[in-house]
Design an enzyme around this catalytic site. Structure first.
Site, PDB file in Angstrom:
ATOM      1  CB  CYS A  67     -22.720  -0.280  -4.499  1.00 12.09           C
ATOM      2  SG  CYS A  67     -23.799   0.162  -3.104  1.00 12.09           S
ATOM      3  NE  ARG A 101     -16.637  -0.358  -5.774  1.00 14.37           N
ATOM      4  CZ  ARG A 101     -16.285   0.492  -5.892  1.00 14.37           C
ATOM      5  NH1 ARG A 101     -15.063   1.014  -6.116  1.00 14.37           N
ATOM      6  NH2 ARG A 101     -17.044   1.688  -5.826  1.00 14.37           N
ATOM      7  CD1 TRP A 106     -21.869   0.461   1.995  1.00  8.02           C
ATOM      8  CD2 TRP A 106     -21.024  -1.614   2.651  1.00  8.02           C
ATOM      9  NE1 TRP A 106     -21.215   0.517   3.231  1.00  8.02           N
ATOM     10  CE2 TRP A 106     -20.898  -0.476   3.863  1.00  8.02           C
ATOM     11  CE3 TRP A 106     -20.333  -2.905   3.037  1.00  8.02           C
ATOM     12  CZ2 TRP A 106     -20.179  -0.672   4.994  1.00  8.02           C
ATOM     13  CZ3 TRP A 106     -19.664  -2.990   4.379  1.00  8.02           C
ATOM     14  CH2 TRP A 106     -19.638  -1.904   5.213  1.00  8.02           C
ATOM     15  CG  ASN A 150     -21.167   3.266  -5.783  1.00  6.95           C
ATOM     16  OD1 ASN A 150     -21.630   3.431  -4.696  1.00  6.95           O
ATOM     17  ND2 ASN A 150     -19.983   3.242  -6.201  1.00  6.95           N
ATOM     18  N   GLY A 151     -24.074   5.030  -4.709  1.00  5.34           N
ATOM     19  CA  GLY A 151     -23.921   6.228  -4.290  1.00  5.34           C
ATOM     20  C   GLY A 151     -25.212   6.437  -3.232  1.00  5.34           C
ATOM     21  CD  GLU A 205      -7.331   6.641  15.697  1.00  2.00           C
ATOM     22  OE1 GLU A 205      -7.630   6.196  16.841  1.00  2.00           O
ATOM     23  OE2 GLU A 205      -7.519   6.087  14.574  1.00  2.00           O
ATOM     24  CE  LYS A 256      -5.325   3.768  13.076  1.00  2.00           C
ATOM     25  NZ  LYS A 256      -6.702   3.777  13.430  1.00  2.00           N
ATOM     26  CD  GLU A 303      -4.394   0.269  14.417  1.00  2.00           C
ATOM     27  OE1 GLU A 303      -4.985  -0.688  14.614  1.00  2.00           O
ATOM     28  OE2 GLU A 303      -4.754   1.337  13.975  1.00  2.00           O
ATOM     29  CG  HIS A 341       2.696  14.487  37.036  1.00  2.00           C
ATOM     30  ND1 HIS A 341       2.705  15.026  38.263  1.00  2.00           N
ATOM     31  CD2 HIS A 341       1.759  15.342  36.405  1.00  2.00           C
ATOM     32  CE1 HIS A 341       2.347  16.250  38.218  1.00  2.00           C
ATOM     33  NE2 HIS A 341       1.773  16.523  37.009  1.00  2.00           N
ATOM     34  CE  LYS A 395     -11.933  -2.262   9.257  1.00  2.00           C
ATOM     35  NZ  LYS A 395     -11.206  -1.067   9.360  1.00  2.00           N
TER      36      LYS A 395
END
Ligand code: F6R
Length: 608
Positions: A2, A27, A75, A101-102, A481, A485, A488, A504, A603
């Site tokens: 937010c 944001r 948000w 916000n929070g 991962e 990262k 990509e 192998h 995204k």
């Protein structure tokens, strides 16, 4: 996340608030609203969707006359995007307006209390409880009312507040959510972040935790939460507008990496109560949890990688067999699920087409689906039987970092909850796990502090053709991962291998100088991984090891070592990922790649 903007001064407030909110659009948000005092009463307007809709509704703010107001981009967290859930929230008389916000973590008991006192709630939000609490405590002194409310609430907040009986004042307060205030010759401003007010002033004050600010046209006063007046130093902002959006970071991805301590705290802390784990959102009793005999985790990309970690953690702690599937495979392979099985769909966006289809498929076959989702009100969140939100806030960079970390944290909580329901964990171990869980945010912070060191190392690999990641067990999950990262965002070819599997076939790709990143955080596997390191080193590999502090023996076999702090072996992925994210990031930066928007990627992948 937010965004908050407030203004009091000699100019019209609404256009300034709208302009400020537009600078906070980065944001992420799904609705917007503002409240302006028109000389007699507080007027509020809200609109779901883009800020443009609120702008059109108010003719660019012209129809909301007045020189004091607060605004908000929301948000969604508690309750889907809707007018009722949008901020500002007002008391029933419409004399107090608040934007927030929070997360108010204890809003449920507070809400119950306020309902018992006759207050009526019109939204599903945690924020509305603040409006009613302010009303309850307001006896003619705004500062006193705010102070009393802040003593009652737990969680995080950045607040903008106005009282119609005090038209020449607005208030701000903060704990664990960002908030600044600023001033010029014509008035004072509240904002979640610098870009919102950069056009009006470069002289700002960072509001510290549990401080309250009283803003008037001619200046501001700062108070502690106990109403003692404070003196504060202004800071001069010299960033340009673009840097200000990223809070001074070069990229959103770096900013989001730095938000990970908060993300993990926000995901964990509302669910730890009285040294126990409480996940109300599961909507399942311990008996129902106990009845789960198999788990299928379904996800894509990094969310899938979080799922692979989840498998190790759940199986180890709760002794429940877990299968992890790519959503695109799960859909078409006619998986064998049983009545005693739970399907978990993990998704940051909540809109990934394959994950959504897997969810619908599972539900159609009669299985209960738990969504681990970041975006409130998204399709997966709406359609899952229950949702455990990851409180990472909006993620702007295409490559996920903070949402992934939040997914890991959510899976740890779930694993511990399942372990306890099944009596698979002793109380001592459970309490130690809680201690280790709570320590993760500060340990992540510590690792982020090594950014320069990793950058220096990464610069040597901007010309690399291939980089391999190896690890065993849970370290294999993090290798997956780490490799994603890197590739990509930097376009360096990379593969992740279970360390024992490399020989192998794939080991034939190792040449003189090929970088192999070996992750080794599991005490029972230290020696095994060292053997694999030695194998690739003998073929000319250069070794970067990411390991636990106690495994100094790895130094002999490696060329460069990054240590992670002590934690339970089941939680090491939350720490080991930090140097790997930083490494991928700095290789990409060194190559001059468009880090936040890598080529060919979106995204949210809403196609099959
Ligand atoms: C990689 C990345 C993707 C997503 C994947 C799933 O950095 O972000 O691999 O993890 O596309 O997306 P969500 O989590 O939105 O379902």
């Amino acid at each position: 996340m937010c965004g908050i903007v407030g203004y009091i001064g000699s100019n019209q407030a609404a256009p300034i608030i709208l302009d400020g909110l537009s600078k906070l659009e980065y944001r992420g948000y799904d609705s917007a609203g503002m409240a302006v005092f028109d000389g007699e009463k507080i007027n509020a307007k809200k609109a779901v969707g883009r800020l443009k809709i609120l702008e059109n509704l108010t003719h660019g703010g012209e129809t909301m006359k007045g020189t004091a107001g607060v605004g908000h981009t929301r948000w969604a967290t508690h309750g889907a995007p809707s007018d009722a859930n949008s901020h500002p929230h007002l008391n029933a008389k419409g004399t107090i307006a608040v934007v927030h916000n929070g997360i108010i973590e204890n809003y449920i008991p507070l809400k119950k209390k306020m309902i018992s006192k006759g207050y009526e709630f019109v939204s599903e939000t945690d924020t509305e409880v603040l409006a009613h609490l302010l009303d309850y405590y307001y006896k003619g002194n705004p500062l006193e009312a705010i102070s009393k409310v802040l003593h009652r609430v737990e969680g995080s907040y950045a607040l903008g507040i106005m009282f119609s009986e005090y038209p020449d004042e607005i208030y701000a307060a903060r704990k664990d959510s960002p908030l600044i205030v600023g001033q010029n010759e014509e008035g004072c401003f509240i904002a979640s972040d610098v870009p919102a007010i950069l056009k009006y002033t470069r002289s700002v004050y960072y509001v510290d935790n549990q401080e309250i600010v009283q803003l008037k046209r001619e200046g501001m006063k700062f108070f502690s939460v106990d109403e003692e007046e404070l003196t504060k130093e202004a800071v001069t902002i010299d960033w340009d507008a673009d840097a200000a959006e990223k809070a001074g970071y070069e990229h959103f991805m770096l900013k989001e990496m730095y938000e990970q301590p908060k993300t993990v705290t926000d995901t964990i802390s509302p669910r730890i109560k009285d040294n126990d784990i409480v996940i109300d959102e599961l909507k399942m009793t311990d008996e129902e949890l106990k009845a789960i005999k198999r788990i299928h985790i379904v996800a894509c990309g990094s969310a899938y990688h979080a799922g692979v970690t989840g498998k190790y953690v759940i199986e180890s702690l709760a002794r429940i067999p877990v299968e992890v599937d790519f959503a695109s495979e799960f859909r078409y392979r006619d998986p064998i699920l049983g009545d005693d099985c739970m399907v978990i769909v993990i998704s940051q966006s909540g809109e990934t087409a394959d994950s959504l289809a897997a969810l619908r498929d599972s539900k159609a076959k009669g299985y209960k689906v738990l969504g681990i989702v970041n975006v409130v009100g998204s399709s997966i969140a709406r359609e899952a039987d229950s949702v455990m939100y990851t409180w990472a806030g909006p993620e702007i960079a295409v490559a996920t970092t903070k949402a992934y970390s939040a997914q890991l944290a959510a899976l740890y909580l779930l694993a511990m909850k399942l372990a306890k329901a099944n009596n698979r964990v002793s109380e001592d171990r459970f309490q130690q796990l809680l201690v280790d869980l709570r320590k993760l945010p500060e340990q992540i912070e510590l690792l982020l502090g090594q950014k320069e060191k990793i950058q220096h190392f990464a610069n040597r690999y901007v010309g690399a053709k291939d980089i391999f990641f190896i690890g065993r067990g849970i370290d294999y999950a993090i290798s997956l991962e780490g490799s994603l990262k890197l590739k990509e965002i930097s376009y360096v070819h990379s593969e992740a291998y279970a360390a024992g599997e490399l020989k192998h076939g794939t080991i034939s790709l190792i040449e003189d100088g090929t970088l192999v990143v070996a992750v080794s955080t599991q005490p029972n596997l230290y020696q095994k991984t060292i053997s694999n390191i030695v194998e690739v080193k003998a073929r000319g590999a250069f070794i970067m090891a990411v390991t636990s502090v106690e495994n100094q023996a790895i130094e002999k076999a490696s060329d460069y070592v990054v240590y992670i702090p002590q934690t339970d072996p089941l939680f090491t992925n939350s720490l080991a990922i930090i140097p790997l994210q930083l490494f991928g990031y700095y290789v990409a930066v060194g190559k001059g790649c468009d880090v936040d928007k890598p080529r060919n990627l979106a995204k949210s992948v809403t196609v099959e």
